[in-house]
Design a protein around this motif. Sequence first.
Motif, PDB file in Angstrom:
ATOM      1  N   TYR A  15      63.775 -12.048 -63.577  1.00 57.94           N
ATOM      2  CA  TYR A  15      62.523 -12.045 -64.334  1.00 57.94           C
ATOM      3  C   TYR A  15      61.422 -11.371 -63.529  1.00 57.94           C
ATOM      4  O   TYR A  15      60.650 -10.553 -64.032  1.00 57.94           O
ATOM      5  CB  TYR A  15      62.141 -13.475 -64.684  1.00 57.94           C
ATOM      6  N   ILE A  16      61.359 -11.693 -62.231  1.00 64.09           N
ATOM      7  CA  ILE A  16      60.363 -11.068 -61.360  1.00 64.09           C
ATOM      8  C   ILE A  16      60.603  -9.558 -61.267  1.00 64.09           C
ATOM      9  O   ILE A  16      59.676  -8.751 -61.364  1.00 64.09           O
ATOM     10  CB  ILE A  16      60.397 -11.710 -59.959  1.00 64.09           C
ATOM     11  N   GLY A  17      61.869  -9.168 -61.096  1.00 58.28           N
ATOM     12  CA  GLY A  17      62.195  -7.750 -61.009  1.00 58.28           C
ATOM     13  C   GLY A  17      61.878  -7.009 -62.291  1.00 58.28           C
ATOM     14  O   GLY A  17      61.411  -5.863 -62.265  1.00 58.28           O
ATOM     15  N   LYS A  18      62.124  -7.655 -63.412  1.00 56.61           N
ATOM     16  CA  LYS A  18      61.791  -7.073 -64.715  1.00 56.61           C
ATOM     17  C   LYS A  18      60.296  -6.778 -64.789  1.00 56.61           C
ATOM     18  O   LYS A  18      59.875  -5.690 -65.200  1.00 56.61           O
ATOM     19  CB  LYS A  18      62.197  -8.032 -65.827  1.00 56.61           C
ATOM     20  N   ARG A  19      59.484  -7.741 -64.374  1.00 63.67           N
ATOM     21  CA  ARG A  19      58.041  -7.560 -64.445  1.00 63.67           C
ATOM     22  C   ARG A  19      57.550  -6.504 -63.460  1.00 63.67           C
ATOM     23  O   ARG A  19      56.658  -5.712 -63.786  1.00 63.67           O
ATOM     24  CB  ARG A  19      57.344  -8.901 -64.191  1.00 63.67           C
ATOM     25  N   ARG A  20      58.139  -6.459 -62.273  1.00 61.52           N
ATOM     26  CA  ARG A  20      57.739  -5.438 -61.300  1.00 61.52           C
ATOM     27  C   ARG A  20      58.076  -4.046 -61.801  1.00 61.52           C
ATOM     28  O   ARG A  20      57.289  -3.105 -61.625  1.00 61.52           O
ATOM     29  CB  ARG A  20      58.402  -5.709 -59.947  1.00 61.52           C
ATOM     30  N   LEU A  21      59.238  -3.888 -62.421  1.00 62.24           N
ATOM     31  CA  LEU A  21      59.591  -2.599 -62.996  1.00 62.24           C
ATOM     32  C   LEU A  21      58.599  -2.224 -64.089  1.00 62.24           C
ATOM     33  O   LEU A  21      58.151  -1.064 -64.169  1.00 62.24           O
ATOM     34  CB  LEU A  21      61.005  -2.635 -63.564  1.00 62.24           C
ATOM     35  N   ALA A 190      70.839   3.652 -57.845  1.00 64.21           N
ATOM     36  CA  ALA A 190      70.851   2.202 -58.008  1.00 64.21           C
ATOM     37  C   ALA A 190      69.786   1.533 -57.148  1.00 64.21           C
ATOM     38  O   ALA A 190      69.475   1.994 -56.052  1.00 64.21           O
ATOM     39  CB  ALA A 190      72.225   1.638 -57.652  1.00 64.21           C
ATOM     40  N   ILE A 191      69.247   0.457 -57.669  1.00 64.04           N
ATOM     41  CA  ILE A 191      68.304  -0.388 -56.933  1.00 64.04           C
ATOM     42  C   ILE A 191      68.801  -1.817 -57.054  1.00 64.04           C
ATOM     43  O   ILE A 191      69.036  -2.317 -58.155  1.00 64.04           O
ATOM     44  CB  ILE A 191      66.878  -0.289 -57.494  1.00 64.04           C
ATOM     45  N   SER A 192      68.948  -2.485 -55.934  1.00 65.64           N
ATOM     46  CA  SER A 192      69.416  -3.863 -55.920  1.00 65.64           C
ATOM     47  C   SER A 192      68.266  -4.801 -55.584  1.00 65.64           C
ATOM     48  O   SER A 192      67.542  -4.587 -54.617  1.00 65.64           O
ATOM     49  CB  SER A 192      70.524  -4.022 -54.877  1.00 65.64           C
ATOM     50  N   GLY A 193      68.089  -5.835 -56.399  1.00 65.76           N
ATOM     51  CA  GLY A 193      67.075  -6.839 -56.110  1.00 65.76           C
ATOM     52  C   GLY A 193      65.726  -6.561 -56.748  1.00 65.76           C
ATOM     53  O   GLY A 193      65.470  -5.469 -57.261  1.00 65.76           O
ATOM     54  N   ALA A 194      64.865  -7.564 -56.686  1.00 61.87           N
ATOM     55  CA  ALA A 194      63.518  -7.452 -57.248  1.00 61.87           C
ATOM     56  C   ALA A 194      62.611  -6.778 -56.229  1.00 61.87           C
ATOM     57  O   ALA A 194      61.795  -7.428 -55.562  1.00 61.87           O
ATOM     58  CB  ALA A 194      62.983  -8.836 -57.622  1.00 61.87           C
ATOM     59  N   GLN A 195      62.749  -5.496 -56.117  1.00 64.58           N
ATOM     60  CA  GLN A 195      62.002  -4.730 -55.126  1.00 64.58           C
ATOM     61  C   GLN A 195      60.510  -4.678 -55.478  1.00 64.58           C
ATOM     62  O   GLN A 195      60.118  -4.910 -56.632  1.00 64.58           O
ATOM     63  CB  GLN A 195      62.572  -3.317 -55.023  1.00 64.58           C
ATOM     64  N   PRO A 196      59.657  -4.351 -54.502  1.00 63.95           N
ATOM     65  CA  PRO A 196      58.225  -4.216 -54.771  1.00 63.95           C
ATOM     66  C   PRO A 196      57.945  -3.136 -55.815  1.00 63.95           C
ATOM     67  O   PRO A 196      58.741  -2.205 -55.994  1.00 63.95           O
ATOM     68  CB  PRO A 196      57.642  -3.836 -53.409  1.00 63.95           C
ATOM     69  N   VAL A 197      56.804  -3.253 -56.467  1.00 63.58           N
ATOM     70  CA  VAL A 197      56.415  -2.296 -57.498  1.00 63.58           C
ATOM     71  C   VAL A 197      56.444  -0.874 -56.968  1.00 63.58           C
ATOM     72  O   VAL A 197      56.900   0.050 -57.653  1.00 63.58           O
ATOM     73  CB  VAL A 197      55.010  -2.636 -58.046  1.00 63.58           C
ATOM     74  N   GLU A 198      55.985  -0.690 -55.752  1.00 62.26           N
ATOM     75  CA  GLU A 198      55.926   0.652 -55.176  1.00 62.26           C
ATOM     76  C   GLU A 198      57.314   1.274 -55.049  1.00 62.26           C
ATOM     77  O   GLU A 198      57.480   2.484 -55.234  1.00 62.26           O
ATOM     78  CB  GLU A 198      55.243   0.600 -53.802  1.00 62.26           C
ATOM     79  N   VAL A 199      58.315   0.453 -54.745  1.00 60.63           N
ATOM     80  CA  VAL A 199      59.687   0.966 -54.636  1.00 60.63           C
ATOM     81  C   VAL A 199      60.161   1.467 -55.998  1.00 60.63           C
ATOM     82  O   VAL A 199      60.749   2.548 -56.110  1.00 60.63           O
ATOM     83  CB  VAL A 199      60.636  -0.124 -54.103  1.00 60.63           C
ATOM     84  N   PHE A 200      59.888   0.685 -57.031  1.00 57.56           N
ATOM     85  CA  PHE A 200      60.262   1.119 -58.377  1.00 57.56           C
ATOM     86  C   PHE A 200      59.511   2.394 -58.778  1.00 57.56           C
ATOM     87  O   PHE A 200      60.090   3.300 -59.373  1.00 57.56           O
ATOM     88  CB  PHE A 200      59.969   0.013 -59.391  1.00 57.56           C
ATOM     89  N   ARG A 201      58.227   2.448 -58.438  1.00 52.53           N
ATOM     90  CA  ARG A 201      57.434   3.620 -58.816  1.00 52.53           C
ATOM     91  C   ARG A 201      57.976   4.877 -58.150  1.00 52.53           C
ATOM     92  O   ARG A 201      58.120   5.921 -58.799  1.00 52.53           O
ATOM     93  CB  ARG A 201      55.965   3.410 -58.431  1.00 52.53           C
ATOM     94  N   CYS A 227      69.414 -15.565 -53.407  1.00 55.20           N
ATOM     95  CA  CYS A 227      68.097 -15.608 -54.021  1.00 55.20           C
ATOM     96  C   CYS A 227      66.963 -15.454 -53.015  1.00 55.20           C
ATOM     97  O   CYS A 227      65.835 -15.218 -53.402  1.00 55.20           O
ATOM     98  CB  CYS A 227      67.914 -16.924 -54.785  1.00 55.20           C
ATOM     99  N   ALA A 228      67.246 -15.597 -51.731  1.00 56.10           N
ATOM    100  CA  ALA A 228      66.170 -15.543 -50.751  1.00 56.10           C
ATOM    101  C   ALA A 228      65.700 -14.133 -50.478  1.00 56.10           C
ATOM    102  O   ALA A 228      64.653 -13.942 -49.889  1.00 56.10           O
ATOM    103  CB  ALA A 228      66.642 -16.198 -49.431  1.00 56.10           C
ATOM    104  N   ASP A 229      66.474 -13.105 -50.873  1.00 55.41           N
ATOM    105  CA  ASP A 229      66.092 -11.760 -50.487  1.00 55.41           C
ATOM    106  C   ASP A 229      65.849 -10.835 -51.663  1.00 55.41           C
ATOM    107  O   ASP A 229      65.996  -9.628 -51.568  1.00 55.41           O
ATOM    108  CB  ASP A 229      67.148 -11.156 -49.551  1.00 55.41           C
ATOM    109  N   GLY A 230      65.461 -11.399 -52.789  1.00 54.75           N
ATOM    110  CA  GLY A 230      65.110 -10.551 -53.907  1.00 54.75           C
ATOM    111  C   GLY A 230      66.171 -10.395 -54.959  1.00 54.75           C
ATOM    112  O   GLY A 230      66.030  -9.602 -55.857  1.00 54.75           O
ATOM    113  N   SER A 231      67.275 -11.112 -54.815  1.00 52.99           N
ATOM    114  CA  SER A 231      68.297 -11.072 -55.858  1.00 52.99           C
ATOM    115  C   SER A 231      69.082 -12.361 -55.818  1.00 52.99           C
ATOM    116  O   SER A 231      69.038 -13.106 -54.858  1.00 52.99           O
ATOM    117  CB  SER A 231      69.253  -9.885 -55.653  1.00 52.99           C
TER     118      SER A 231
END
Length: 235
Positions: A15-21, A190-201, A227-231
């Motif tokens: 959910y967090i990764g979805k929103r960051r994307l 590919a991108i693994s995990g809920a990365q920061p917004v800047e990474v997605f951008r 779950c501790a590291d973004g996924s």
Amino acid sequence: MNIEIWSDFVCPFCYIGKRRLEQALEQFPHREDVEIVFRSFELDPNAKKETSLTIHELIAKKYGITVEEAKRANADIGRQAEAVGLTFRFETMKPTNTFDAHRLAQYAKEKGKLNDVVERLFYAYFTESKRISNLDVLLALAEAAGLDRKETEEVLNDGRYAEEVRKDEAEAAKFGVRGVPFFILNRKYAISGAQPVEVFRRALEKVWEEEQQASPMRLLAGEGGMCADGSCSID
């Protein structure tokens, strides 16, 4: 540009990764040319629809930590959720099996309502503390998204779209996906995990620039994990 997202509705980082994307897409000038497709992935296919354990107790059991440590970890995740405008209510969450929720999403995809239903399922679980395996809950979410309630009930009762769920999961296995969220852009990156917004951008910009180039899939960010590291990883 096509972005496929393997995720599970009880995975907080999904959910967090979805929103960051989505926030990255707001900064992307070509966002109207980006198609998002959510793919099915069950973190625990054997999860019960109902359990007497709290989410803290389940996390403690899964990772071999104390309940207090699980609470602190969840509190940190909650703060990350707040940073992107989400509210996670861990104390009242209802852990459950997500197979039927994924079947509903597959049906919604066919009807052109996938994005709406996916958002509603995440919100129902993390914010409204609803049991998203419950038929009445799923029907209400489907109806709110504009799907026909009676037809949806027939779909869920008949076991339809199970094959589509399994196909997505088999494809994830083929790609070596062991944790979610997992994003694949144009079947090349590919991108693994809920990365920061800047990474997605940056990834969006890179893929846009190279969209016409043929290249093998490359991991742009993240190494998967718990779950501790973004996924969230499978059992």
